[in-house]
Design an enzyme around this catalytic site. Structure first.
Site, mmCIF file in Angstrom:
data_model
loop_
_atom_site.group_PDB
_atom_site.id
_atom_site.type_symbol
_atom_site.label_atom_id
_atom_site.label_comp_id
_atom_site.label_asym_id
_atom_site.label_seq_id
_atom_site.Cartn_x
_atom_site.Cartn_y
_atom_site.Cartn_z
ATOM 1 N N TYR A 89 5.520 -13.513 3.682
ATOM 2 C CA TYR A 89 6.606 -12.707 2.955
ATOM 3 C C TYR A 89 6.524 -11.760 2.643
ATOM 4 C CZ TYR A 89 3.891 -14.351 -1.361
ATOM 5 O OH TYR A 89 2.752 -13.740 -1.946
ATOM 6 N N CYS A 90 7.678 -11.015 1.951
ATOM 7 C CA CYS A 90 7.659 -9.622 1.252
ATOM 8 C C CYS A 90 8.999 -9.855 -0.188
ATOM 9 C CB CYS A 90 8.173 -8.218 1.541
ATOM 10 S SG CYS A 90 9.741 -8.988 2.777
ATOM 11 N N ARG A 91 9.431 -8.488 -0.196
ATOM 12 C CA ARG A 91 10.051 -8.594 -1.067
ATOM 13 C C ARG A 91 11.566 -9.977 -1.028
ATOM 14 N NH1 ARG A 91 12.060 -3.492 -2.864
ATOM 15 N NH2 ARG A 91 13.230 -3.449 -1.470
ATOM 16 N N GLY A 133 12.490 -10.407 2.268
ATOM 17 C CA GLY A 133 12.689 -10.800 3.933
ATOM 18 C C GLY A 133 12.341 -10.067 5.332
ATOM 19 N N PHE A 163 9.677 -12.983 -2.604
ATOM 20 C CA PHE A 163 9.773 -13.527 -3.334
ATOM 21 C C PHE A 163 10.319 -13.532 -4.388
ATOM 22 C CE2 PHE A 163 6.856 -12.615 -7.589
ATOM 23 C CZ PHE A 163 6.178 -13.874 -7.506
#
Length: 140
Positions: free
Chosen positions: A107-109, A111, A136
Site C-alpha cells: 500500500y501507499c497513500r 494506490g 492509507f
C-alpha cells in the site's frame, strides 16, 4: 451422391471446428494456475481495504509493505508494515532481497505507487502480492 459428399464435408468442417474450440483454452496472467506442480502459482490482484483487513486477520505470515515516504509514514501506518520508500534509490534492491515465495500486501497513500510496485514485483518473479486500493487514505 452430391448430397452425401456435401454432408461429409460439412461434418468434417464441424468436427475440426469443435476440436479447435475444445483444444484452445484461456490462461490469464492474473489468474492462479491450479493443479500444475511444474508451474508456479502466481496471484497478483487489487483488494479493497475491507479485503486487506480480512487478509491481515486471516494470515499471520502476510507481509505488509508500506511504500510511502518517511514523511507520509510519520502520519501513521498499518501496524507491522515494512517501510520501503518507493522513491528511495535503493527501492529495487530492497524489494529484490525479499522472499519471492511469500504473500505480500502493498500500500501507499492512495494506490498509485503500490499499483506500480505490484507490476514491478510481477517482473521480479514474486508469486503472490496484492495492492490495497485507496491506500492509507482509505485505511484511515
Amino acid at each position: 451422391m452430391k448430397n452425401n459428399t456435401y454432408n461429409t464435408n460439412l461434418l468434417a468442417v464441424f468436427l475440426i471446428g469443435l476440436f479447435t474450440l475444445l483444444s484452445c483454452k484461456s490462461n490469464s496472467q492474473d489468474q492462479p494456475i491450479a493443479n500444475s506442480p511444474e508451474l508456479a502459482v502466481t496471484i497478483f490482484k487489487d483488494v479493497s481495504v475491507d479485503e486487506a483487513k480480512k487478509m491481515i486477520a486471516a494470515n499471520k505470515d502476510l507481509i505488509i509493505i508500506d511504500v510511502r515516504t518517511p514523511g507520509e509514514i510519520a502520519e501513521g501506518k498499518i501496524e507491522g508494515a515494512l517501510e520501503i520508500d518507493y522513491y528511495a534509490p535503493d527501492f529495487n534492491d530492497k524489494m529484490s532481497a525479499l522472499d519471492k515465495d511469500k504473500e505480500y500486501l502493498i500500500y501507499c497513500r492512495s494506490g498509485g505507487r503500490s499499483s506500480d510496485c505490484l507490476g514491478n514485483m510481477k517482473e521480479m518473479g514474486f508469486k503472490n502480492a496484492s495492492n490495497m486500493l485507496g491506500g492509507f487514505n482509505e485505511w484511515k
